[in-house]
Scaffold this active site. Structure first.
Site, PDB file in Angstrom:
ATOM      1  N   LYS A 229     -25.788 -70.966  18.851  1.00 41.52           N
ATOM      2  CA  LYS A 229     -25.612 -70.968  17.396  1.00 41.52           C
ATOM      3  C   LYS A 229     -26.883 -71.494  16.744  1.00 41.52           C
ATOM      4  O   LYS A 229     -27.289 -72.620  16.963  1.00 41.52           O
ATOM      5  CB  LYS A 229     -24.422 -71.857  17.040  1.00 41.52           C
ATOM      6  CG  LYS A 229     -24.370 -72.326  15.585  1.00 41.52           C
ATOM      7  CD  LYS A 229     -23.751 -71.292  14.689  1.00 41.52           C
ATOM      8  CE  LYS A 229     -23.518 -71.856  13.286  1.00 41.52           C
ATOM      9  NZ  LYS A 229     -24.774 -72.222  12.602  1.00 41.52           N
ATOM     10  N   GLU A 275     -28.224 -84.665  21.268  1.00 42.65           N
ATOM     11  CA  GLU A 275     -29.500 -85.248  20.827  1.00 42.65           C
ATOM     12  C   GLU A 275     -29.435 -85.338  19.329  1.00 42.65           C
ATOM     13  O   GLU A 275     -29.415 -84.324  18.645  1.00 42.65           O
ATOM     14  CB  GLU A 275     -30.669 -84.383  21.310  1.00 42.65           C
ATOM     15  CG  GLU A 275     -32.017 -85.068  21.156  1.00 42.65           C
ATOM     16  CD  GLU A 275     -32.650 -84.794  19.814  1.00 42.65           C
ATOM     17  OE1 GLU A 275     -32.589 -85.700  18.942  1.00 42.65           O
ATOM     18  OE2 GLU A 275     -33.173 -83.704  19.626  1.00 42.65           O
ATOM     19  N   CYS A 309     -36.527 -85.915  14.041  1.00 47.17           N
ATOM     20  CA  CYS A 309     -35.541 -86.957  14.304  1.00 47.17           C
ATOM     21  C   CYS A 309     -36.179 -88.194  14.917  1.00 47.17           C
ATOM     22  O   CYS A 309     -35.666 -89.296  14.783  1.00 47.17           O
ATOM     23  CB  CYS A 309     -34.439 -86.428  15.195  1.00 47.17           C
ATOM     24  SG  CYS A 309     -35.021 -85.921  16.802  1.00 47.17           S
ATOM     25  N   GLU A 406     -31.666 -92.248   7.883  1.00 44.05           N
ATOM     26  CA  GLU A 406     -32.611 -91.211   8.289  1.00 44.05           C
ATOM     27  C   GLU A 406     -32.874 -90.297   7.092  1.00 44.05           C
ATOM     28  O   GLU A 406     -32.067 -89.435   6.766  1.00 44.05           O
ATOM     29  CB  GLU A 406     -32.051 -90.409   9.459  1.00 44.05           C
ATOM     30  CG  GLU A 406     -33.042 -89.438  10.047  1.00 44.05           C
ATOM     31  CD  GLU A 406     -32.452 -88.629  11.189  1.00 44.05           C
ATOM     32  OE1 GLU A 406     -33.231 -88.222  12.066  1.00 44.05           O
ATOM     33  OE2 GLU A 406     -31.232 -88.417  11.204  1.00 44.05           O
TER      34      GLU A 406
END
Length: 508
Positions: A229, A275, A309, A406
């Protein structure tokens, strides 16, 4: 559709790249920068270059064929430079997922891939890497057009890294084997390493192709079939690569990772690797060469529009060099080359979409309101597309949102510390543990910090060194399992023990 809503949340990931420090030092255009928040810069981002590529594939790729969604629905993928539609892409839903899973299951149960020799699989992966290199410029153009990252980054760094990943795992394909182990009695004991079957994989939008290769490479090398996906923001390059190629592995945000893990546990205890996000500390010690530290910290945060990230998004600087560091970090941010990603020398393109653009501006507003000092940037660039000025905050405190959440954008937060005990405690005081950076000339300091920091990767006097041989993953809420290197193979294998009784063995 539900799948599109999920994919809008799967929008964060890791960022790999060789250091650009040497590139910038040798390129006078990058040293000058492409703008200083000027009218010229605003004009340049509003006059986009026509990408040197055509969009040929917008359907779903199921069972080796491009097909429309069962519902017939499509959704637009947008050019982040302008907000305009690039193409209408097939919008998959549950029925399409079921079709894809059935096709992948049939391919695994009846097809040749898991039954061919490992050497044959390795040769196919090598040929796939050759095709990626042959179509390097076309793939890179689609990646930059759909994502907004600089074309030079896509063409010269990321697509070659994708080919490298498939060659690496092509090399592993015929080296995956079990063991013969001693038993306590008259038995022959061996272990077999078998493919898990169909692997479901979800990739993010910040490094679409690189994340695709991290997932596909080890899964294919182990003999699995795959349902993949893509992120709805960046489907185009993956569809092209799918044409070239004819456990639930997931890269994305921590919140959605929790959802995936919960759903897997409620179905049939699927194996899951995650992750996820990060808020990585970058620690500049008192003995640092400030100029070098500023450049490396700048790269650690601003690379890929800050959409990494593992970005060094909490810059801890020793009080002895703090003021000098802040002034030079401000100057470097103002001098950063921002503009159309298809223009030569550009370091920073637009953010990926309107949602991410608005989120970053919201966090900048939080930073100002919480009392941090805005040293540079703080606003959009131009009036068209999703460009944001490189932004620097000083006087940041640990309890501010910009130091905890974040942001996933070009916003550097600089915090002051006094000694190692203090910075270790503060750096580890986060729900994340994906990565960390340390800049020091003292070996004892480096050794202490590399062991004390609770992170899956610690870079010493470097950052974003993410060769395919190096494992990548996080502690705490930054994920489960590891990507890359030998470690990722275990995500796609099951271990079977085979015990055979022996009669009158010559030896045990």
């Amino acid at each position: 559709m539900a799948l599109r809503r999920v994919s809008s949340l799967l929008s964060r990931s890791f960022m790999p790249s060789p250091s650009l420090l040497a590139l910038r030092g040798k390129n006078p255009h990058l040293n000058r920068g492409a703008h200083r928040y000027s009218n010229l810069a605003a004009a340049s981002v509003e006059d986009p270059i026509t990408p040197p590529v055509k969009v040929e594939h917008t359907q779903l790729l199921i069972g080796g064929k491009f097909v429309d969604a069962a519902s017939g629905k499509t959704f637009p993928t947008l050019d982040p430079r302008t907000g305009e539609v690039i193409a209408q892409v097939a919008e998959g839903d549950a029925e399409d997922v079921n079709r894809a899973v059935l096709a992948a299951r049939k391919a695994f149960d009846e097809g040749p891939w898991p039954r061919m020799t490992a050497y044959e699989r390795s040769k196919i992966l090598f040929r796939f890497a050759d095709l990626i290199e042959k179509h390097n410029d076309e793939i890179a153009a689609l990646e930059s057009w759909d994502n907004g990252k600089p074309y030079e980054q896509s063409a010269n760094i990321e697509v070659p890294m994708v080919a490298r990943v498939f060659r690496y795992y092509g090399g592993w394909a015929d080296k995956i084997h079990g063991l013969t182990v001693p038993g306590d009695g008259s038995h022959h004991v061996q272990t077999l390493h078998e493919p898990i079957g169909v692997a479901g994989q979800i990739i993010p939008w910040n490094f679409p192709l690189l994340m695709l290769s991290w997932k596909l490479g080890p899964a294919l090398a182990c003999g699995n079939t795959i349902v993949l996906k893509t992120a709805e923001q960046t489907p185009l390059s993956a569809l092209l690569v799918g044409r070239l190629l004819h456990e639930v592995a997931f890269t994305g945000s921590t919140d959605v990772g929790k959802i995936i893990l919960e759903l897997a546990s409620k179905s049939n205890l699927k194996a899951v690797t995650l992750e996820l996000g990060g808020k990585s500390p970058f620690i500049v010690c008192e003995d640092a060469d400030v100029d070098q530290a500023v450049e490396l910290a700048h790269f650690a945060l601003f690379f890929n529009q800050g959409q990494c990230c593992c970005a060094g998004s909490r810059t801890f600087v020793h009080e002895r060099v703090y003021d000098e560091f802040v002034e030079k970090a401000k100057a470097r941010a103002i001098n950063r080359a921002v503009g159309d990603p298809f223009k030569s020398g550009i370091e920073q393109g637009p953010q990926v979409d309107s949602e991410q653009f608005k989120k970053i501006l919201k966090y900048i507003k939080y930073g100002v309101e919480s009392g941090a000092t805005l040293q540079a940037g703080g606003d959009r660039l131009g009036s068209k597309g999703y460009y944001i000025q490189p932004t620097v905050f000083s006087d940041v405190k640990d309890d501010m949102l910009i130091a905890q959440d974040e942001i996933f954008g070009p916003v550097q937060t600089i915090l002051k510390f006094k000694d190692l005990d203090e910075v270790i405690a503060r750096a580890n005081n986060s729900r994340y543990g994906l990565a960390a950076g340390v800049f020091t000339q003292n070996l004892d300091t480096a050794n202490r910090l590399m062991r004390a920091l609770r992170a899956g990767t610690v870079w010493i006097n470097c950052f974003d060194v993410l060769d395919i041989t190096i494992p990548f993953g996080g502690y705490k809420m930054s994920g489960i399992g590891r990507e890359k290197g030998i470690y990722s193979l275990s995500n796609y294998l099951q271990v079977k023990a085979v015990v055979t009784a022996l009669k009158n063995p010559a030896w045990l």
